[in-house]
Motif scaffolding. Structure first.
Motif, PDB file in Angstrom:
ATOM      1  N   GLY A 186       0.803  -1.218   0.000  1.00 35.93           N
ATOM      2  CA  GLY A 186       0.000   0.000   0.000  1.00 35.93           C
ATOM      3  C   GLY A 186       0.838   1.271   0.000  1.00 35.93           C
ATOM      4  N   GLY A 187       2.135   1.118   0.238  1.00 30.32           N
ATOM      5  CA  GLY A 187       3.013   2.277   0.218  1.00 30.32           C
ATOM      6  C   GLY A 187       2.871   3.196   1.411  1.00 30.32           C
ATOM      7  N   TRP A 188       2.177   2.744   2.463  1.00 32.68           N
ATOM      8  CA  TRP A 188       2.014   3.593   3.645  1.00 32.68           C
ATOM      9  C   TRP A 188       3.342   3.676   4.395  1.00 32.68           C
ATOM     10  CZ3 TRP A 188       2.213   2.761   9.016  1.00 32.68           C
ATOM     11  CH2 TRP A 188       1.685   3.808   9.794  1.00 32.68           C
ATOM     12  N   ASP A 189       3.735   4.880   4.785  1.00 34.75           N
ATOM     13  CA  ASP A 189       5.053   5.084   5.390  1.00 34.75           C
ATOM     14  C   ASP A 189       5.015   5.699   6.781  1.00 34.75           C
ATOM     15  OD1 ASP A 189       4.224   7.621   4.808  1.00 34.75           O
ATOM     16  OD2 ASP A 189       5.906   8.117   3.483  1.00 34.75           O
ATOM     17  N   GLY A 190       3.820   5.804   7.359  1.00 37.87           N
ATOM     18  CA  GLY A 190       3.716   6.345   8.709  1.00 37.87           C
ATOM     19  C   GLY A 190       3.469   7.838   8.775  1.00 37.87           C
ATOM     20  N   ALA A 191       3.503   8.515   7.631  1.00 41.48           N
ATOM     21  CA  ALA A 191       3.360   9.978   7.635  1.00 41.48           C
ATOM     22  C   ALA A 191       1.907  10.433   7.676  1.00 41.48           C
ATOM     23  CB  ALA A 191       4.051  10.566   6.406  1.00 41.48           C
ATOM     24  N   THR A 192       0.967   9.543   7.361  1.00 40.58           N
ATOM     25  CA  THR A 192      -0.458   9.881   7.384  1.00 40.58           C
ATOM     26  C   THR A 192      -1.219   8.868   8.238  1.00 40.58           C
ATOM     27  OG1 THR A 192      -0.844   8.586   5.365  1.00 40.58           O
ATOM     28  CG2 THR A 192      -0.383  10.936   5.090  1.00 40.58           C
ATOM     29  N   THR A 193      -2.457   9.203   8.573  1.00 45.93           N
ATOM     30  CA  THR A 193      -3.277   8.341   9.422  1.00 45.93           C
ATOM     31  C   THR A 193      -3.478   6.969   8.790  1.00 45.93           C
ATOM     32  OG1 THR A 193      -4.453  10.230  10.346  1.00 45.93           O
ATOM     33  CG2 THR A 193      -5.543   8.088  10.519  1.00 45.93           C
ATOM     34  N   PHE A 194      -3.375   5.938   9.620  1.00 46.27           N
ATOM     35  CA  PHE A 194      -3.636   4.556   9.203  1.00 46.27           C
ATOM     36  C   PHE A 194      -4.902   4.085   9.914  1.00 46.27           C
ATOM     37  CE2 PHE A 194      -3.549  -0.006   9.714  1.00 46.27           C
ATOM     38  CZ  PHE A 194      -2.993  -0.499   8.549  1.00 46.27           C
ATOM     39  N   LEU A 195      -5.832   3.523   9.148  1.00 45.35           N
ATOM     40  CA  LEU A 195      -7.100   3.066   9.720  1.00 45.35           C
ATOM     41  C   LEU A 195      -7.439   1.672   9.217  1.00 45.35           C
ATOM     42  CD1 LEU A 195      -9.777   3.619  11.277  1.00 45.35           C
ATOM     43  CD2 LEU A 195     -10.649   4.657   9.170  1.00 45.35           C
ATOM     44  N   ASP A 196      -7.775   0.778  10.153  1.00 47.68           N
ATOM     45  CA  ASP A 196      -8.319  -0.541   9.818  1.00 47.68           C
ATOM     46  C   ASP A 196      -9.673  -0.654  10.521  1.00 47.68           C
ATOM     47  OD1 ASP A 196      -9.051  -3.145   9.404  1.00 47.68           O
ATOM     48  OD2 ASP A 196      -7.314  -4.045  10.391  1.00 47.68           O
ATOM     49  N   PRO A 197     -10.778  -0.486   9.781  1.00 44.60           N
ATOM     50  CA  PRO A 197     -12.101  -0.467  10.408  1.00 44.60           C
ATOM     51  C   PRO A 197     -12.684  -1.857  10.692  1.00 44.60           C
ATOM     52  CG  PRO A 197     -12.309  -0.067   8.066  1.00 44.60           C
ATOM     53  CD  PRO A 197     -10.852  -0.198   8.337  1.00 44.60           C
ATOM     54  N   MET A 198     -11.919  -2.924  10.392  1.00 46.80           N
ATOM     55  CA  MET A 198     -12.351  -4.298  10.681  1.00 46.80           C
ATOM     56  C   MET A 198     -11.111  -5.048  11.166  1.00 46.80           C
ATOM     57  SD  MET A 198     -14.713  -4.853   7.281  1.00 46.80           S
ATOM     58  CE  MET A 198     -15.848  -6.027   8.012  1.00 46.80           C
ATOM     59  N   ILE A 256      -2.566   5.761  14.352  1.00 53.74           N
ATOM     60  CA  ILE A 256      -2.865   4.409  13.857  1.00 53.74           C
ATOM     61  C   ILE A 256      -4.069   3.922  14.653  1.00 53.74           C
ATOM     62  CG2 ILE A 256      -2.060   2.028  13.671  1.00 53.74           C
ATOM     63  CD1 ILE A 256       0.764   3.119  13.348  1.00 53.74           C
ATOM     64  N   ILE A 257      -5.162   3.606  13.928  1.00 55.63           N
ATOM     65  CA  ILE A 257      -6.432   3.297  14.587  1.00 55.63           C
ATOM     66  C   ILE A 257      -6.988   1.988  14.041  1.00 55.63           C
ATOM     67  CG2 ILE A 257      -8.789   4.119  15.055  1.00 55.63           C
ATOM     68  CD1 ILE A 257      -7.691   6.960  14.300  1.00 55.63           C
ATOM     69  N   GLY A 258      -7.446   1.154  14.949  1.00 58.12           N
ATOM     70  CA  GLY A 258      -8.148  -0.068  14.573  1.00 58.12           C
ATOM     71  C   GLY A 258      -9.503  -0.101  15.248  1.00 58.12           C
ATOM     72  N   SER A 259     -10.508  -0.614  14.558  1.00 54.61           N
ATOM     73  CA  SER A 259     -11.837  -0.729  15.172  1.00 54.61           C
ATOM     74  C   SER A 259     -12.501  -2.019  14.725  1.00 54.61           C
ATOM     75  CB  SER A 259     -12.713   0.479  14.808  1.00 54.61           C
ATOM     76  OG  SER A 259     -12.888   0.576  13.410  1.00 54.61           O
ATOM     77  N   ASP A 260     -13.450  -2.474  15.519  1.00 55.14           N
ATOM     78  CA  ASP A 260     -14.197  -3.687  15.207  1.00 55.14           C
ATOM     79  C   ASP A 260     -15.532  -3.623  15.939  1.00 55.14           C
ATOM     80  OD1 ASP A 260     -13.114  -6.500  13.857  1.00 55.14           O
ATOM     81  OD2 ASP A 260     -14.859  -6.776  15.162  1.00 55.14           O
ATOM     82  N   SER A 261     -16.492  -4.381  15.445  1.00 58.67           N
ATOM     83  CA  SER A 261     -17.839  -4.323  16.018  1.00 58.67           C
ATOM     84  C   SER A 261     -17.971  -5.138  17.303  1.00 58.67           C
ATOM     85  CB  SER A 261     -18.868  -4.820  14.993  1.00 58.67           C
ATOM     86  OG  SER A 261     -18.588  -6.157  14.631  1.00 58.67           O
ATOM     87  N   ARG A 262     -17.043  -6.082  17.523  1.00 61.76           N
ATOM     88  CA  ARG A 262     -17.145  -6.975  18.681  1.00 61.76           C
ATOM     89  C   ARG A 262     -16.223  -6.524  19.807  1.00 61.76           C
ATOM     90  NH1 ARG A 262     -16.245 -12.963  16.614  1.00 61.76           N
ATOM     91  NH2 ARG A 262     -15.816 -13.152  18.842  1.00 61.76           N
ATOM     92  N   GLY A 263     -16.807  -6.433  21.010  1.00 63.74           N
ATOM     93  CA  GLY A 263     -16.033  -5.994  22.158  1.00 63.74           C
ATOM     94  C   GLY A 263     -14.918  -6.945  22.535  1.00 63.74           C
ATOM     95  N   ASP A 264     -15.175  -8.265  22.443  1.00 59.42           N
ATOM     96  CA  ASP A 264     -14.135  -9.232  22.813  1.00 59.42           C
ATOM     97  C   ASP A 264     -12.961  -9.184  21.845  1.00 59.42           C
ATOM     98  OD1 ASP A 264     -15.806 -10.250  20.793  1.00 59.42           O
ATOM     99  OD2 ASP A 264     -15.335 -12.326  21.301  1.00 59.42           O
ATOM    100  N   VAL A 265     -13.254  -8.907  20.570  1.00 61.04           N
ATOM    101  CA  VAL A 265     -12.204  -8.803  19.562  1.00 61.04           C
ATOM    102  C   VAL A 265     -11.352  -7.566  19.815  1.00 61.04           C
ATOM    103  CG1 VAL A 265     -11.780  -8.396  17.102  1.00 61.04           C
ATOM    104  CG2 VAL A 265     -13.432 -10.138  17.820  1.00 61.04           C
ATOM    105  N   VAL A 266     -11.994  -6.450  20.146  1.00 62.95           N
ATOM    106  CA  VAL A 266     -11.259  -5.217  20.453  1.00 62.95           C
ATOM    107  C   VAL A 266     -10.379  -5.419  21.683  1.00 62.95           C
ATOM    108  CG1 VAL A 266     -11.498  -2.801  21.161  1.00 62.95           C
ATOM    109  CG2 VAL A 266     -12.973  -3.731  19.367  1.00 62.95           C
ATOM    110  N   ALA A 267     -10.896  -6.121  22.687  1.00 61.02           N
ATOM    111  CA  ALA A 267     -10.110  -6.400  23.896  1.00 61.02           C
ATOM    112  C   ALA A 267      -8.880  -7.237  23.564  1.00 61.02           C
ATOM    113  CB  ALA A 267     -10.980  -7.112  24.930  1.00 61.02           C
ATOM    114  N   ALA A 268      -9.052  -8.233  22.673  1.00 62.81           N
ATOM    115  CA  ALA A 268      -7.919  -9.066  22.255  1.00 62.81           C
ATOM    116  C   ALA A 268      -6.893  -8.229  21.496  1.00 62.81           C
ATOM    117  CB  ALA A 268      -8.404 -10.222  21.383  1.00 62.81           C
TER     118      ALA A 268
END
Length: 375
Positions: A186-198, A256-268
Motif C-alpha cells: 500500500g506504500g504507507w510510510d507512517g506519515a499519514t493516518t492509518f485506519l483498519d475499520p475491521m 494508527i487506529i483499529g476498530s471492530d464491532s465486537r467488544g471481545d475482539v477489540v479487547a484481544a
C-alpha cells in the motif's frame, strides 16, 4: 565470506520481499517462486532474520543435486562432511517438502537424510546426534521438486511470521507476514493516518505501528535457528540487536487506529498491542464499519481484510455488508486511499466502485487480491 541464501515467502510476495532484501543491502537479489535468492555475509543473515517482515524463513543451501530414489538421496547427503557443521552433541531435525518426484513420501525422504548424517557420525566418531523435532540446534530443510533436491540449513527456526504478540487466535486471523506485505504494498510510510475499520486481532495496526517506528519484527523472538550453529557469533548478534533497539522511534508521526464491532475482539487487539510493546501508541475502538468516520486531520490510508465468505452460504449473507462498506467509504472518506484484501470477486462487485489497481496474492491456498481505491 559471501554466501548464497534463499528467503521463503507466501506466493505473490516475492517482489516485496526482494525490495526488503535490497533495502538491507543484499547482493544478487533474485525473486523466484515462493521466495527470493540473495547473497551476503553473516551480518546480513542475522539482519535478514531480525528485519524481514514478509519472509517465512531464511535458508542457507548446502547441497543441490538430482535424485531419483531415496538411496541416491542418502548417498548424496552422506558425501558431505557434516563434522564441519555440527558435532554428535548437536540435536537435529529435517523438514521436507516433496512434489512431482520419484521420491513421493516427504517423511521417508527426511528420514533417509537424517540417517545419512547420523550414520556418518557413528562411523567416524562412534556417536550420533539426537533428534529434536521441536527445537533442534541444527534444523535442515529439504525441498525436492521434479527430482531436484535442495538441502539447506534453516537459519530461522520457527516461522518468522510468528512475532510472539498474538497468543490467542481469532477466527480467520491474518498471517503477520501477509499483513506486513499488505501495508508495504500500500506504500504507507507512517506519515499519514492509518485506519483498519475491521481490525480483528489487531494484526494490521500492530504491523503498521512496528513499520512506522522502525521496530524490527524479530526483536523479541526468543530464538533463531542460527543460534544453534557452530559458528554462531553471540557478540555480533547482540550488537545488531542493540543497534536495532536504539533506532526505534518513541512516537508516531500520525495516528494508527483499529476498530471492530465486537467488544471481545477489540479487547484481544488491545492485549496483542500491549504484548507487541505498542499498546500506548495504537488506538482501538469498538465500532461497526457502517459507523466508521474519518478522524480529524488530513486524509490517510485505510487497509482492511473484511470477511469474504469462504464457506457455502456465507457469501450471500455478506452482500449487505459490502454494499454498506462501499457507501461509507465513498461518502465519508473522500481523499483517502483504500486497500481492501479480497477473496471474492462477487462480493467486490457489491462495493459499487471499481478498483484502480489489483495485486494478485494468496491467503494460504486461497487466491485473493489486494484492491486499491482512490476515494
Amino acid at each position: 565470506m559471501t554466501t548464497t541464501f534463499f528467503a521463503t515467502c507466501a506466493r505473490g510476495l516475492e517482489p516485496i520481499l526482494a525490495r526488503e532484501l535490497t533495502d538491507l543491502s543484499a547482493n544478487a537479489v533474485e525473486p523466484g517462486r515462493g521466495g527470493v535468492a540473495f547473497c551476503g555475509d553473516r551480518i546480513l543473515l542475522y539482519r535478514a532474520n531480525l528485519w524481514l517482515r514478509t519472509a517465512i524463513r531464511v535458508l542457507q543451501p548446502i547441497l543441490e543435486v538430482e535424485v531419483g530414489s531415496p538411496d541416491e538421496l542418502y548417498q548424496s547427503v552422506r558425501e558431505l562432511d557434516w563434522s564441519q557443521h555440527m558435532t554428535p552433541d548437536h540435536t537435529l531435525a529435517v523438514d521436507c517438502n516433496v512434489r512431482d518426484s520419484h521420491i513421493t513420501h516427504s517423511k521417508f525422504a527426511a528420514l533417509r537424510t537424517k540417517d545419512a548424517i547420523c550414520d556418518q557420525f557413528v562411523e567416524r566418531f562412534g556417536r550420533r546426534p539426537s533428534v529434536d523435532v521441536n527445537e533442534p540446534m541444527i534444523g535442515l530443510n529439504l525441498h525436492i521438486y521434479r527430482d531436484h533436491a535442495v538441502l539447506s540449513f534453516d537459519s530461522s527456526g520457527e516461522s518468522l511470521h510468528k512475532r510472539g504478540y498474538r497468543p490467542i487466535q481469532t477466527k480467520a486471523p491474518l498471517n503477520e507476514a501477509l499483513a506486513a506485505a499488505l501495508i508495504l504494498l500500500g506504500g504507507w510510510d507512517g506519515a499519514t493516518t492509518f485506519l483498519d475499520p475491521m481490525c480483528g486481532s489487531g494484526t494490521l495496526p500492530i504491523e503498521a505501528c512496528w513499520l512506522a517506528i522502525r521496530r524490527p519484527p524479530g526483536l523479541t523472538r526468543k530464538r533463531f535457528g542460527f543460534q544453534g550453529w557452530m559458528d554462531f557469533d553471540i557478540e555480533l548478534w547482540t550488537t545488531l540487536r542493540d543497534e536495532a533497539r536504539r533506532g526505534i522511534a518513541k512516537r508516531l508521526q500520525a495516528p494508527i487506529i483499529g476498530s471492530d464491532s465486537r467488544g471481545d475482539v477489540v479487547a484481544a487487539s488491545i492485549d496483542n498491542a500491549r504484548a507487541a510493546g505498542v499498546g500506548h501508541l495504537v488506538r482501538f475502538l469498538r465500532r461497526d464499519v457502517r459507523s466508521a468516520q474519518p478522524p480529524d486531520g488530513p486524509p490517510g490510508t485505510i487497509i482492511c481484510n473484511p470477511p469474504y465468505g469462504e464457506r457455502i452460504g456465507e457469501e450471500k449473507e455478506l452482500r449487505p455488508l459490502y454494499r454498506s462498506m462501499g457507501e461509507v467509504f465513498r461518502e465519508r472518506f473522500r481523499g483517502w486511499r483504500l486497500f481492501m484484501f479480497s477473496g471474492s470477486p462477487q462480493l467486490e462487485r457489491e462495493l459499487g466502485m471499481a478498483p484502480h489497481e489489483r495485486t494478485p496474492l494468496f491467503n494460504g491456498k486461497l487466491r485473493c487480491q489486494l484492491l486499491r481505491f482512490d476515494l
